[in-house]
Design a protein around this motif. Structure first.
Motif, short mmCIF file in Angstrom:
data_model
loop_
_atom_site.label_atom_id
_atom_site.label_comp_id
_atom_site.label_asym_id
_atom_site.label_seq_id
_atom_site.Cartn_x
_atom_site.Cartn_y
_atom_site.Cartn_z
N ARG A 29 0.73 -1.22 0.30
CA ARG A 29 0.60 0.07 -0.21
C ARG A 29 0.96 1.29 -0.17
O ARG A 29 0.01 2.63 0.18
CB ARG A 29 -0.66 -0.09 1.19
CG ARG A 29 -2.11 -1.32 0.69
CD ARG A 29 -3.07 -0.61 2.16
NE ARG A 29 -2.42 -1.71 3.65
CZ ARG A 29 -2.67 -2.09 4.40
NH1 ARG A 29 -3.22 -3.52 3.31
NH2 ARG A 29 -2.18 -2.57 5.01
N ARG A 31 2.39 4.24 -1.55
CA ARG A 31 2.78 4.51 -2.84
C ARG A 31 4.71 4.21 -3.95
O ARG A 31 5.46 4.41 -2.72
CB ARG A 31 3.06 6.13 -2.66
CG ARG A 31 2.86 6.49 -3.58
CD ARG A 31 2.51 7.93 -4.51
NE ARG A 31 1.08 7.83 -4.20
CZ ARG A 31 0.33 9.22 -3.86
NH1 ARG A 31 0.56 9.95 -3.13
NH2 ARG A 31 -0.58 8.89 -3.82
N GLY A 32 4.31 3.84 -4.53
CA GLY A 32 5.57 3.63 -5.65
C GLY A 32 5.93 1.97 -5.41
O GLY A 32 6.43 1.10 -6.07
N GLU A 34 4.91 -2.31 -5.80
CA GLU A 34 4.53 -2.58 -6.64
C GLU A 34 4.27 -3.92 -6.29
O GLU A 34 3.09 -4.49 -6.15
CB GLU A 34 5.17 -2.35 -7.87
CG GLU A 34 5.32 -1.24 -9.30
CD GLU A 34 4.09 -0.84 -9.50
OE1 GLU A 34 2.91 -1.42 -9.51
OE2 GLU A 34 3.95 0.40 -9.19
N ASP A 56 8.17 0.83 -8.80
CA ASP A 56 7.80 2.23 -9.60
C ASP A 56 9.27 2.53 -10.23
O ASP A 56 9.89 3.40 -8.84
CB ASP A 56 7.08 2.81 -9.18
CG ASP A 56 6.98 3.78 -11.10
OD1 ASP A 56 8.03 3.85 -12.06
OD2 ASP A 56 6.22 4.08 -11.20
N ALA A 59 9.40 6.33 -9.04
CA ALA A 59 9.04 6.91 -7.70
C ALA A 59 10.12 7.53 -6.83
O ALA A 59 10.78 7.46 -6.73
CB ALA A 59 8.75 5.38 -6.37
N GLN A 63 9.98 8.85 -0.43
CA GLN A 63 9.29 9.09 0.73
C GLN A 63 8.87 7.40 0.73
O GLN A 63 8.63 6.85 1.54
CB GLN A 63 8.25 9.91 -0.72
CG GLN A 63 6.44 9.48 -0.48
CD GLN A 63 6.30 10.55 1.32
OE1 GLN A 63 7.42 11.60 1.04
NE2 GLN A 63 6.20 9.92 2.47
N ASN A 67 8.28 5.79 4.31
CA ASN A 67 7.15 5.56 4.19
C ASN A 67 6.85 3.71 4.37
O ASN A 67 6.06 3.67 5.15
CB ASN A 67 5.52 5.30 3.44
CG ASN A 67 5.47 6.82 3.37
OD1 ASN A 67 5.57 7.25 4.02
ND2 ASN A 67 5.54 7.23 1.59
N ARG A 95 7.12 0.43 -14.05
CA ARG A 95 5.47 0.44 -14.08
C ARG A 95 5.02 -0.39 -15.29
O ARG A 95 5.09 0.20 -16.40
CB ARG A 95 4.93 1.44 -13.38
CG ARG A 95 3.44 1.62 -13.11
CD ARG A 95 2.48 2.99 -12.52
NE ARG A 95 2.12 2.35 -11.55
CZ ARG A 95 2.15 2.92 -10.75
NH1 ARG A 95 2.16 4.08 -10.75
NH2 ARG A 95 1.58 2.38 -9.92
#
Length: 101
Positions: A29, A31-32, A34, A56, A59, A63, A67, A95
């Motif tokens: 979950r 972001r970035g 996969e 990705d 990405a 960050q 995360n 991606r």
């Protein structure tokens, strides 16, 4: 069954595979990210966490790192078992673009 109550100790036992799957879902979950594959090894009280993340290539890696770190801190808080070590391998992937036909 992923957990059972230990009547002699008042503790719940959760299998490492269930924690690994939950951690994979949490990391996916981010972001970035996969795809995530997670394994827990060694002591159940201070496990070693190993994860391979497909990220990705476009990405923001700072960050993603922040995360992922936050997700691992939540894992330690939730389970009460902070990993003794965490070995995270990132693989940058292109991606997959959705095709329009």
């Amino acid at each position: 069954e992923s957990g059972r109550q230990d009547p002699g100790r008042g503790r719940t036992t959760v299998r490492a595979a269930a924690i690994s799957r939950g951690t994979e879902a949490t990391l996916e979950r981010v972001r970035g990210v996969e795809r995530a594959a997670v394994g827990l090894f060694g002591s159940p009280y201070e496990p070693e966490l190993r994860a391979r993340l497909d990220v990705d290539a476009n990405a923001d890696l700072t960050q993603v790192r922040d995360n992922v770190s936050a997700a691992l801190e939540r894992l330690a808080t939730t389970t009460g078992m902070p990993p003794r070590s965490a070995d995270i391998t990132l693989r940058l992937v292109e991606r997959q673009q959705a095709r329009v036909t």
